[in-house]
Write a protein that holds these residues in place. Structure first.
Motif, PDB file in Angstrom:
ATOM      1  N   PRO A  37      13.022 -10.662  46.414  1.00  0.00           N
ATOM      2  CA  PRO A  37      14.215 -10.302  45.637  1.00  0.00           C
ATOM      3  C   PRO A  37      15.061 -11.534  45.334  1.00  0.00           C
ATOM      4  CG  PRO A  37      14.496  -9.696  47.930  1.00  0.00           C
ATOM      5  CD  PRO A  37      13.081 -10.187  47.796  1.00  0.00           C
ATOM      6  N   ARG A  38      15.835 -11.456  44.284  1.00  0.00           N
ATOM      7  CA  ARG A  38      16.710 -12.585  43.939  1.00  0.00           C
ATOM      8  C   ARG A  38      17.922 -12.572  44.857  1.00  0.00           C
ATOM      9  NH1 ARG A  38      16.962 -16.003  39.712  1.00  0.00           N
ATOM     10  NH2 ARG A  38      15.386 -14.823  38.552  1.00  0.00           N
ATOM     11  N   VAL A  63      21.539 -13.074  34.782  1.00  0.00           N
ATOM     12  CA  VAL A  63      20.586 -14.170  34.928  1.00  0.00           C
ATOM     13  C   VAL A  63      19.389 -14.018  34.000  1.00  0.00           C
ATOM     14  CG1 VAL A  63      19.238 -13.108  36.789  1.00  0.00           C
ATOM     15  CG2 VAL A  63      19.417 -15.603  36.649  1.00  0.00           C
ATOM     16  N   VAL A  64      19.082 -12.786  33.594  1.00  0.00           N
ATOM     17  CA  VAL A  64      17.949 -12.563  32.700  1.00  0.00           C
ATOM     18  C   VAL A  64      18.141 -13.292  31.375  1.00  0.00           C
ATOM     19  CG1 VAL A  64      18.980 -10.411  31.842  1.00  0.00           C
ATOM     20  CG2 VAL A  64      16.528 -10.805  31.601  1.00  0.00           C
ATOM     21  N   ALA A 124       0.513 -13.552  23.456  1.00  0.00           N
ATOM     22  CA  ALA A 124       0.224 -13.093  24.812  1.00  0.00           C
ATOM     23  C   ALA A 124       1.252 -13.627  25.808  1.00  0.00           C
ATOM     24  CB  ALA A 124      -1.181 -13.532  25.215  1.00  0.00           C
ATOM     25  N   LEU A 125       1.627 -14.904  25.669  1.00  0.00           N
ATOM     26  CA  LEU A 125       2.558 -15.499  26.619  1.00  0.00           C
ATOM     27  C   LEU A 125       3.976 -14.948  26.442  1.00  0.00           C
ATOM     28  CD1 LEU A 125       1.392 -19.224  26.673  1.00  0.00           C
ATOM     29  CD2 LEU A 125       1.159 -17.529  28.484  1.00  0.00           C
ATOM     30  N   VAL A 126       4.406 -14.744  25.207  1.00  0.00           N
ATOM     31  CA  VAL A 126       5.736 -14.171  24.983  1.00  0.00           C
ATOM     32  C   VAL A 126       5.797 -12.750  25.531  1.00  0.00           C
ATOM     33  CG1 VAL A 126       7.353 -13.414  23.212  1.00  0.00           C
ATOM     34  CG2 VAL A 126       6.269 -15.652  23.018  1.00  0.00           C
ATOM     35  N   PHE A 127       4.734 -11.977  25.306  1.00  0.00           N
ATOM     36  CA  PHE A 127       4.671 -10.626  25.878  1.00  0.00           C
ATOM     37  C   PHE A 127       4.714 -10.688  27.402  1.00  0.00           C
ATOM     38  CE2 PHE A 127       2.082  -7.176  27.657  1.00  0.00           C
ATOM     39  CZ  PHE A 127       2.805  -6.073  27.203  1.00  0.00           C
ATOM     40  N   THR A 128       3.986 -11.659  27.980  1.00  0.00           N
ATOM     41  CA  THR A 128       3.976 -11.813  29.432  1.00  0.00           C
ATOM     42  C   THR A 128       5.359 -12.193  29.952  1.00  0.00           C
ATOM     43  OG1 THR A 128       1.663 -12.516  29.364  1.00  0.00           O
ATOM     44  CG2 THR A 128       2.902 -13.033  31.355  1.00  0.00           C
ATOM     45  N   ALA A 129       6.062 -13.051  29.224  1.00  0.00           N
ATOM     46  CA  ALA A 129       7.406 -13.454  29.640  1.00  0.00           C
ATOM     47  C   ALA A 129       8.341 -12.252  29.688  1.00  0.00           C
ATOM     48  CB  ALA A 129       7.954 -14.512  28.678  1.00  0.00           C
ATOM     49  N   PHE A 130       8.308 -11.421  28.649  1.00  0.00           N
ATOM     50  CA  PHE A 130       9.137 -10.225  28.634  1.00  0.00           C
ATOM     51  C   PHE A 130       8.737  -9.276  29.765  1.00  0.00           C
ATOM     52  CE2 PHE A 130      10.355 -11.593  24.413  1.00  0.00           C
ATOM     53  CZ  PHE A 130      11.635 -11.090  24.284  1.00  0.00           C
ATOM     54  N   THR A 131       7.429  -9.151  30.018  1.00  0.00           N
ATOM     55  CA  THR A 131       6.949  -8.275  31.081  1.00  0.00           C
ATOM     56  C   THR A 131       7.445  -8.743  32.445  1.00  0.00           C
ATOM     57  OG1 THR A 131       4.961  -7.755  29.802  1.00  0.00           O
ATOM     58  CG2 THR A 131       4.901  -7.283  32.158  1.00  0.00           C
ATOM     59  N   CYS A 132       7.396 -10.056  32.675  1.00  0.00           N
ATOM     60  CA  CYS A 132       7.857 -10.603  33.950  1.00  0.00           C
ATOM     61  C   CYS A 132       9.337 -10.317  34.178  1.00  0.00           C
ATOM     62  CB  CYS A 132       7.612 -12.109  33.993  1.00  0.00           C
ATOM     63  SG  CYS A 132       5.869 -12.587  34.065  1.00  0.00           S
ATOM     64  N   ARG A 172      13.703  -7.000  36.745  1.00  0.00           N
ATOM     65  CA  ARG A 172      14.898  -6.157  36.645  1.00  0.00           C
ATOM     66  C   ARG A 172      14.663  -4.771  37.254  1.00  0.00           C
ATOM     67  NH1 ARG A 172      19.033  -7.219  37.108  1.00  0.00           N
ATOM     68  NH2 ARG A 172      20.034  -5.716  35.732  1.00  0.00           N
ATOM     69  N   ILE A 173      13.469  -4.234  37.090  1.00  0.00           N
ATOM     70  CA  ILE A 173      13.195  -2.879  37.579  1.00  0.00           C
ATOM     71  C   ILE A 173      12.970  -2.876  39.093  1.00  0.00           C
ATOM     72  CG2 ILE A 173      11.576  -0.938  37.491  1.00  0.00           C
ATOM     73  CD1 ILE A 173      11.122  -1.574  34.554  1.00  0.00           C
ATOM     74  N   TYR A 174      12.173  -3.844  39.578  1.00  0.00           N
ATOM     75  CA  TYR A 174      11.748  -3.827  40.980  1.00  0.00           C
ATOM     76  C   TYR A 174      12.446  -4.874  41.843  1.00  0.00           C
ATOM     77  CZ  TYR A 174       7.995  -0.900  39.142  1.00  0.00           C
ATOM     78  OH  TYR A 174       7.289   0.109  38.523  1.00  0.00           O
TER      79      TYR A 174
END
Length: 287
Positions: free
Chosen positions: A55-56, A138-139, A172-180, A185-187
């Motif tokens: 966690p942050r 921070v996001v 793919a990388l931009v999608f991965t960045a948003f996914t990360c 934020r969720i978990y």
């Protein structure tokens, strides 16, 4: 005359043999590089699978320099983002204009434009975050930087491997960045973001070393990676650097200035670089 002819043929044969040996070593290094990437992916996968979530911590928002000048909270941490805005906006305009930067492919225009858009986003997002640092803001500091890093790696792939591969890599990388970021934020788990921010800069350095460039001034890629590592050190040594320079500027503010130097140096590279292998570039246009 016969001796001269024999000597000339020997030189040609030796040069050809050395060239073949060089290509063989380069091919073996590329195979090793691909294996290392696969190993890094597996290590990241198992790290994520078996390690506990990270966690942050609220301590990550407690920076050394908390001075409030002219009513602006965390003043230096805020105003040191201004260089991002200047370089980002100018770079975006020049990339889209097409007459100043040495850009050969349409895909390069898109990847570099996204890079400078990400740098501009870093300016606004980081200011918004540092005015009131917390987990909710921070996001907006991390996401634009991840997008900029993704597009920078994709620019390198377009330049040295091919347009289609580079554009697919960018998406793919931009999608991965948003996914990360969404996952964090969720978990409340920073592992994916940490792996993304660690692996991608190293991948840029490795790809710049392995694959030959169509352009001159390739050393700017390695210089940028070195500055990125320096910036990470400054962030870690935030308080120590603040005390060392007698409380003039903190390590985190120095990190901002160092990171802003990267798009500036890359802009200089784009201004002054020249094509080296036109035939190879023409073949890449067909990919």
């Amino acid at each position: 005359m016969t001796g001269w002819s024999w000597s000339w043929r020997s030189c040609v044969a030796l040069a050809s043999q050395q060239q073949q040996q060089f290509r063989l070593r380069k091919r073996r290094f590329k195979i090793t590089h691909h294996r290392l990437l696969g190993l890094a992916f597996l290590c990241s996968f198992f790290f994520f699978l078996f390690s506990p979530k990270i966690p942050r911590s609220p301590n990550t928002h407690q920076f050394a320099d908390l001075r409030n000048l002219l009513g602006v909270p965390n003043t230096l941490n805020v105003i040191t983002n201004f260089p991002f805005l200047v370089v980002g906006v100018l770079g975006l305009v020049l990339a889209l204009e097409g007459g100043f930067f040495s850009i050969s492919y349409q895909a390069e225009v898109w990847t570099w434009a996204l890079f400078y858009a990400g740098i501009t986003g870093v300016a606004f997002g980081s200011v918004y975050y540092h005015l009131k640092p917390d987990n909710n803001r921070v996001v907006w500091d991390t996401l634009p930087m991840m997008v900029a890093c993704s597009s920078l790696f994709s620019s390198l792939i377009v330049e040295r491997i091919g347009q289609r591969i580079g554009l697919c890599c960018m998406c793919a990388l931009v999608f991965t960045a948003f996914t990360c970021v969404v996952y964090e934020r969720i978990y409340d788990d920073t592992r994916l973001c940490l792996m993304f921010q660690l692996i991608l800069p190293l991948a840029i350095a490795v790809a710049a070393f392995v694959y030959p460039s169509n352009y001159t001034h390739s050393r700017y890629w390695f210089l940028s990676v070195g500055i990125y590592l320096l910036a990470k050190f400054e962030a870690i040594a935030d308080r120590k650097l603040y005390r060392t320079n007698d409380y003039v500027i903190s390590g985190h503010s120095l990190e901002h200035l160092s990171l802003a130097l990267i798009p500036f140096l890359l802009s200089v590279m784009l201004l002054y670089r020249e094509r080296k292998f036109k035939r190879l570039g023409d073949l890449k246009d067909q990919l």
